[in-house]
Motif scaffolding. Structure first.
Motif, PDB file in Angstrom:
ATOM      1  N   GLY A  16       0.833  -1.201   0.000  1.00  0.00           N
ATOM      2  CA  GLY A  16       0.000   0.000   0.000  1.00  0.00           C
ATOM      3  C   GLY A  16       0.867   1.249   0.000  1.00  0.00           C
ATOM      4  O   GLY A  16       2.086   1.171  -0.192  1.00  0.00           O
ATOM      5  N   PHE A  17       0.242   2.382   0.214  1.00  0.00           N
ATOM      6  CA  PHE A  17       0.957   3.649   0.196  1.00  0.00           C
ATOM      7  C   PHE A  17       0.514   4.509   1.361  1.00  0.00           C
ATOM      8  O   PHE A  17      -0.594   4.375   1.850  1.00  0.00           O
ATOM      9  N   PHE A  18       1.400   5.423   1.793  1.00  0.00           N
ATOM     10  CA  PHE A  18       1.034   6.435   2.773  1.00  0.00           C
ATOM     11  C   PHE A  18       1.773   7.719   2.446  1.00  0.00           C
ATOM     12  O   PHE A  18       2.778   7.708   1.725  1.00  0.00           O
ATOM     13  N   ALA A  19       1.263   8.837   2.921  1.00  0.00           N
ATOM     14  CA  ALA A  19       1.872  10.140   2.656  1.00  0.00           C
ATOM     15  C   ALA A  19       2.493  10.674   3.936  1.00  0.00           C
ATOM     16  O   ALA A  19       1.939  10.501   5.021  1.00  0.00           O
ATOM     17  N   ILE A  20       3.656  11.316   3.790  1.00  0.00           N
ATOM     18  CA  ILE A  20       4.292  11.951   4.938  1.00  0.00           C
ATOM     19  C   ILE A  20       4.741  13.351   4.553  1.00  0.00           C
ATOM     20  O   ILE A  20       5.027  13.639   3.400  1.00  0.00           O
ATOM     21  N   ASP A  21       4.785  14.217   5.535  1.00  0.00           N
ATOM     22  CA  ASP A  21       5.307  15.570   5.400  1.00  0.00           C
ATOM     23  C   ASP A  21       6.689  15.548   6.034  1.00  0.00           C
ATOM     24  O   ASP A  21       6.830  15.217   7.206  1.00  0.00           O
ATOM     25  N   GLU A  22       7.711  15.876   5.267  1.00  0.00           N
ATOM     26  CA  GLU A  22       9.079  15.794   5.774  1.00  0.00           C
ATOM     27  C   GLU A  22       9.284  16.672   7.001  1.00  0.00           C
ATOM     28  O   GLU A  22      10.124  16.380   7.840  1.00  0.00           O
ATOM     29  N   GLY A  23       8.507  17.727   7.146  1.00  0.00           N
ATOM     30  CA  GLY A  23       8.611  18.598   8.307  1.00  0.00           C
ATOM     31  C   GLY A  23       8.228  17.902   9.598  1.00  0.00           C
ATOM     32  O   GLY A  23       8.673  18.284  10.677  1.00  0.00           O
ATOM     33  N   ASP A  24       7.396  16.861   9.512  1.00  0.00           N
ATOM     34  CA  ASP A  24       6.995  16.103  10.696  1.00  0.00           C
ATOM     35  C   ASP A  24       8.065  15.119  11.139  1.00  0.00           C
ATOM     36  O   ASP A  24       8.054  14.662  12.270  1.00  0.00           O
ATOM     37  N   TYR A  25       8.983  14.765  10.235  1.00  0.00           N
ATOM     38  CA  TYR A  25       9.948  13.707  10.509  1.00  0.00           C
ATOM     39  C   TYR A  25      11.392  14.179  10.550  1.00  0.00           C
ATOM     40  O   TYR A  25      12.256  13.451  10.990  1.00  0.00           O
ATOM     41  N   GLY A  26      11.698  15.364  10.056  1.00  0.00           N
ATOM     42  CA  GLY A  26      13.088  15.799   9.957  1.00  0.00           C
ATOM     43  C   GLY A  26      13.778  14.991   8.879  1.00  0.00           C
ATOM     44  O   GLY A  26      13.184  14.670   7.853  1.00  0.00           O
ATOM     45  N   ALA A  27      15.022  14.647   9.100  1.00  0.00           N
ATOM     46  CA  ALA A  27      15.763  13.850   8.120  1.00  0.00           C
ATOM     47  C   ALA A  27      15.159  12.452   8.048  1.00  0.00           C
ATOM     48  O   ALA A  27      15.012  11.774   9.064  1.00  0.00           O
ATOM     49  N   LEU A  28      14.789  12.025   6.855  1.00  0.00           N
ATOM     50  CA  LEU A  28      14.171  10.708   6.692  1.00  0.00           C
ATOM     51  C   LEU A  28      15.238   9.615   6.716  1.00  0.00           C
ATOM     52  O   LEU A  28      16.307   9.775   6.123  1.00  0.00           O
ATOM     53  N   PRO A  29      14.940   8.491   7.366  1.00  0.00           N
ATOM     54  CA  PRO A  29      15.886   7.378   7.345  1.00  0.00           C
ATOM     55  C   PRO A  29      15.957   6.752   5.949  1.00  0.00           C
ATOM     56  O   PRO A  29      15.007   6.835   5.166  1.00  0.00           O
ATOM     57  N   THR A  30      17.063   6.139   5.646  1.00  0.00           N
ATOM     58  CA  THR A  30      17.278   5.524   4.340  1.00  0.00           C
ATOM     59  C   THR A  30      16.207   4.502   4.003  1.00  0.00           C
ATOM     60  O   THR A  30      15.803   4.387   2.844  1.00  0.00           O
ATOM     61  N   THR A  31      15.688   3.791   4.989  1.00  0.00           N
ATOM     62  CA  THR A  31      14.666   2.778   4.727  1.00  0.00           C
ATOM     63  C   THR A  31      13.405   3.404   4.141  1.00  0.00           C
ATOM     64  O   THR A  31      12.740   2.782   3.318  1.00  0.00           O
TER      65      THR A  31
END
Length: 40
Positions: A16-31
């Motif tokens: 499936g799929f999900f949406a994220i806002d990078e501002g909520d997570y900071g630097a995204l992990p490589t995974t």
């Protein structure tokens, strides 16, 4: 609502799929970066 951060559509482990806002997570992990299918 408006965001100044990139928005990403990410494929989950179940196909499936999900949406994220990078501002909520900071630097995204490589995974997560490796599963991004679209960014706005």
């Amino acid at each position: 609502m408006t965001s100044y951060f990139p928005q990403h559509i990410v494929r989950d482990e179940e196909g499936g799929f999900f949406a994220i806002d990078e501002g909520d997570y900071g630097a995204l992990p490589t995974t997560i970066i490796n599963r991004v299918v679209y960014s706005i």
